[in-house]
Design a protein around this motif. Sequence first.
Motif: not given
Length: 517
Positions: A27-28, A31, A135, A139, A142, A299, A309, A312
């Motif tokens: 997931r990182q 993103i 989610k 995140d 994450a 972030d 984001m 989603y």
Amino acid sequence: MPTFASNSIKESMNIFTKTVSLIFRKRQLEIEKFAQRIDTIQQEQLRTLLHTARNTEWGQKYGFKEIRDYAGFCQRMPLQSYEDVKADIHRMINGEKNILWPSEVNWYAKSSGTTNDKSKYLPVTPDILKGCHYKGGFDCVALYLRNNPSSPFFSRKGLILGGSHSPSSLNNRAHCGDLSAVLLQNLNPLVNLVRVPKKEIILMGEWESKIKAIVENTWNKDVNSLSGVPSWMLVLIKEILKKTGKEYLTDVWPNLEVFFHGGISFEPYRDQYKSLIPSDQMHYMETYNASEGFFGIQDDPADQSLLLMPDYGIFYEFIPINEVGSPHPTILPLEAVETDRNYAMVITTSGGLWRYQIGDTVRFTSLFPHKFIISGRTKHYINAFGEELMVDNADKAIQIASRQTGAKVKEYTAAPVFLLDKGKGYHEWFIEFEKMPADLQSFTLRLDEALKSLNSDYEAKRYKDISLQLPQVTIARFNAFYDWLKGKGKLGGQHKIPRLSNDRGHLEELLAINQHP
């Protein structure tokens, strides 16, 4: 002082955290690619939303099957407010299916937006629960682990301070509560292994009893993360310190490392948190998780703006703030926004909201990746004299004036005063101080200068007192805001003080309370 795990146990826990952290790596990487793919991602979101809801009542009414692109979506689907969807949501609450979204909807986030008396019930579909809210929580962790790879995050407990409304039944099928209560009620049981307090405590409805119960249940636990609204978390922290007789929270929870916060701006509270948690190892991470959806995450610790984001189950549109409320406003997709402009946000979501105006305003600080700050609410600003004062201006100005004068502000609100005989006026700031400035006039002057530096429209109206005179600060008595919220049954959770208002309704109520301790 509680005794926490031994060194051998801690080492085992750290190994566990490092192992679990591998789950977040994929997931990182996803993103990190947002900047390259954000337009494509958003187009995919819209197509999926339209396809999923094509056979719903709304899908048939607005011809989702015939929509081929964004232009067709704009042509067929009008803007919506809560008033436009309220009747259909109540039909869903009463058991009717396939109206806004195809899946059965049994959970509704109860939201008043601010402190007014009218409640909104927003659908929390299984799709938005899993693909957006949860989610977003995943995140957050994450991104935190990406920025802090040596963190033993999962080796200790996380304290979540949820809403003040425990889930309640609307009927035999439908249930409602603050968003945080709905999320906690549906949370994977495994998360409870690393979370405090007990579920039955966090879902208590009465705020003051809940705070006492949380203190008793958590003060002797090994807590390393906090999650909640800054103003209400501060209330809990002070009760923890009172219980333990400690001056700093790090004396109670020496392994504390991060506060995931949202709901209101952190700026007016930042210095208070630093004074109560004097640790270089402490991190602060803002999130934007509203009843309508999860929209952004901080972030980068060095940048206070939030990363939008885009995947989603939400399609974003934006209205320039000066066109909000006009019959035919300009409506822009994400690809057309510009930096340094205030926009009202419009969302289409897997929660069954279609071109829905949520009432929040944002300002983009960068594009590709798209990062933004929450600048306020479409109803919470002051533009009585053409000054266009937004909440983010006010929050920053309060912080600047506080730092320059040594003051600490607990809560505040502001509204205009009209001097009709002079054709001008001023802003009245109603402020409850945690620590009074040595000189209130100096604080007022610093506040005024900060507002001028942050807002060119305010500066222009203040020039030689043309239309706007020096602001006036009225001191609020101890707990004036708390008592006002309590009187409305709005203590705790997601309930917020309206920082700015173009009329004096809220302020006059507070001034009346201020006269009666």
